[in-house]
Design an enzyme around this catalytic site. Structure first.
Site, PDB file in Angstrom:
ATOM      1  N   CYS A  73       0.862  -1.179   0.000  1.00  0.00           N
ATOM      2  CA  CYS A  73       0.000   0.000   0.000  1.00  0.00           C
ATOM      3  C   CYS A  73       0.899   1.229   0.000  1.00  0.00           C
ATOM      4  O   CYS A  73       1.712   1.410   0.911  1.00  0.00           O
ATOM      5  CB  CYS A  73      -0.874  -0.018   1.254  1.00  0.00           C
ATOM      6  SG  CYS A  73      -1.862   1.476   1.481  1.00  0.00           S
ATOM      7  N   CYS A 181      -0.841   3.564  -6.458  1.00  0.00           N
ATOM      8  CA  CYS A 181      -1.807   2.977  -5.528  1.00  0.00           C
ATOM      9  C   CYS A 181      -1.972   1.530  -5.965  1.00  0.00           C
ATOM     10  O   CYS A 181      -2.200   1.262  -7.159  1.00  0.00           O
ATOM     11  CB  CYS A 181      -3.151   3.707  -5.606  1.00  0.00           C
ATOM     12  SG  CYS A 181      -4.469   2.864  -4.691  1.00  0.00           S
TER      13      CYS A 181
HETATM   14  N1  DGL Z   1      -3.982   0.354  -1.916  1.00  0.00           N
HETATM   15  C1  DGL Z   1      -3.801   1.573  -1.197  1.00  0.00           C
HETATM   16  C2  DGL Z   1      -2.623   2.355  -1.734  1.00  0.00           C
HETATM   17  O1  DGL Z   1      -1.764   1.779  -2.406  1.00  0.00           O
HETATM   18  C3  DGL Z   1      -5.097   2.340  -1.102  1.00  0.00           C
HETATM   19  C4  DGL Z   1      -5.102   3.328   0.035  1.00  0.00           C
HETATM   20  C5  DGL Z   1      -6.455   3.697   0.594  1.00  0.00           C
HETATM   21  O2  DGL Z   1      -7.095   2.842   1.186  1.00  0.00           O
HETATM   22  O3  DGL Z   1      -6.841   4.867   0.500  1.00  0.00           O
HETATM   23  O4  DGL Z   1      -2.462   3.509  -1.503  1.00  0.00           O
END
Ligand code: DGL
Length: 258
Positions: A73, A181
């Site tokens: 993440c 993301c």
């Molecule tokens: N998969 C997360 C990232 O890479 C999403 C973050 C979120 O939940 O806002 O930032």
């Protein structure tokens, strides 16, 4: 599960895109995944809360015998990785950031885009990466908090929202779009379609997987025998099952209470 499971965490389903690359490179190595879909999105939360939730997730994975932690993440990485590393000094923690160096190496126009969540785009961490790796390039660094919840719920309005969010990148004339993301590779086909064939859409999955393999090889802990993978979610189990299947991952999917 063998004693060297790779623990992978994300705010939800996005980290499965990293899990997929890790399994591609290390098919014999077991993974234990935790997606905190009950609390997604993290990008709209305070830094204190992102730290608290991710610390709890790491504790959970360590209790499940993970021996290395992958923060799949970008938002957690830019907000909390330094603090988390301090809090778990004995654990190797690998983070995820957009592959800016790769973007710079393949752009012909000198214009690159980085598409992430708002918290990631606005972070000092990301701005420093851009300064370090993309000096002299025209970088459009934009975040959106709308996409992640749409992916999590498989909302059919996703494509329209995505079109709107990607418009500035098209107008800027980027020829490379780096995804910042981990949820976004799950909809890479839509992104590529909207951006057109002249734009390379790249993500961090393979780079993170290579980094994990380097570490495991270096510590002689790369597993040779196959083992079961487990995917935990704090949210909707059927959504996790759906994405695990879609990505051709396999293993038990389990729901944990928040
Ligand atoms: N998969 C997360 C990232 O890479 C999403 C973050 C979120 O939940 O806002 O930032």
């Amino acid at each position: 599960m063998n004693s060297y499971s790779i623990g992978i965490l994300d705010s939800g389903l996005g980290g499965l895109s990293i899990a997929k690359e890790i399994k591609k490179l290390m098919s014999n190595h077991s993974i234990v995944y935790f997606g905190d879909s009950a609390n997604v999105p993290y990008s709209t939360k305070s830094e204190v809360e992102v730290y608290r939730l991710s610390k709890k997730a790491i504790e959970f994975l360590l209790a499940k015998r993970a021996k290395i932690i992958v923060i799949a993440c970008n938002t957690i990485t830019v907000v909390a990785i330094d603090r988390l590393r301090k809090n778990f000094p004995k654990t190797t923690i690998v983070g995820t950031v957009p592959v800016i160096k790769t973007a710079v190496s393949i752009t012909k126009s000198g214009k690159i885009g980085i598409f992430s969540t708002k918290k990631t785009a606005e972070s000092i961490y990301q701005k420093q990466l851009i300064k370090k790796f993309a000096k002299g390039y025209s970088v459009l660094n934009l975040g959106s908090n709308e996409i992640v919840p749409f992916i999590e719920s498989s909302n059919i309005k996703l494509k329209n929202v995505l079109k709107k969010q990607l418009k500035p990148f098209k107008e800027h004339g980027v020829d490379v779009l780096a995804l910042g993301c981990t949820h976004f590779p799950l909809i890479k086909n839509h992104i590529e379609k909207i951006m057109g064939s002249k734009v390379s859409v790249i993500d961090s999955g393979a780079a993170v997987a290579r980094q994990v393999r380097r570490i495991l090889e270096g510590s002689n802990t790369l597993s040779k025998s196959s083992a079961e993978d487990i995917f935990y979610t704090s949210g909707d189990i059927s959504q996790m099952e759906k994405f695990v299947k879609q990505l051709k991952l396999s293993g038990d999917v389990k729901k944990i209470s928040d």
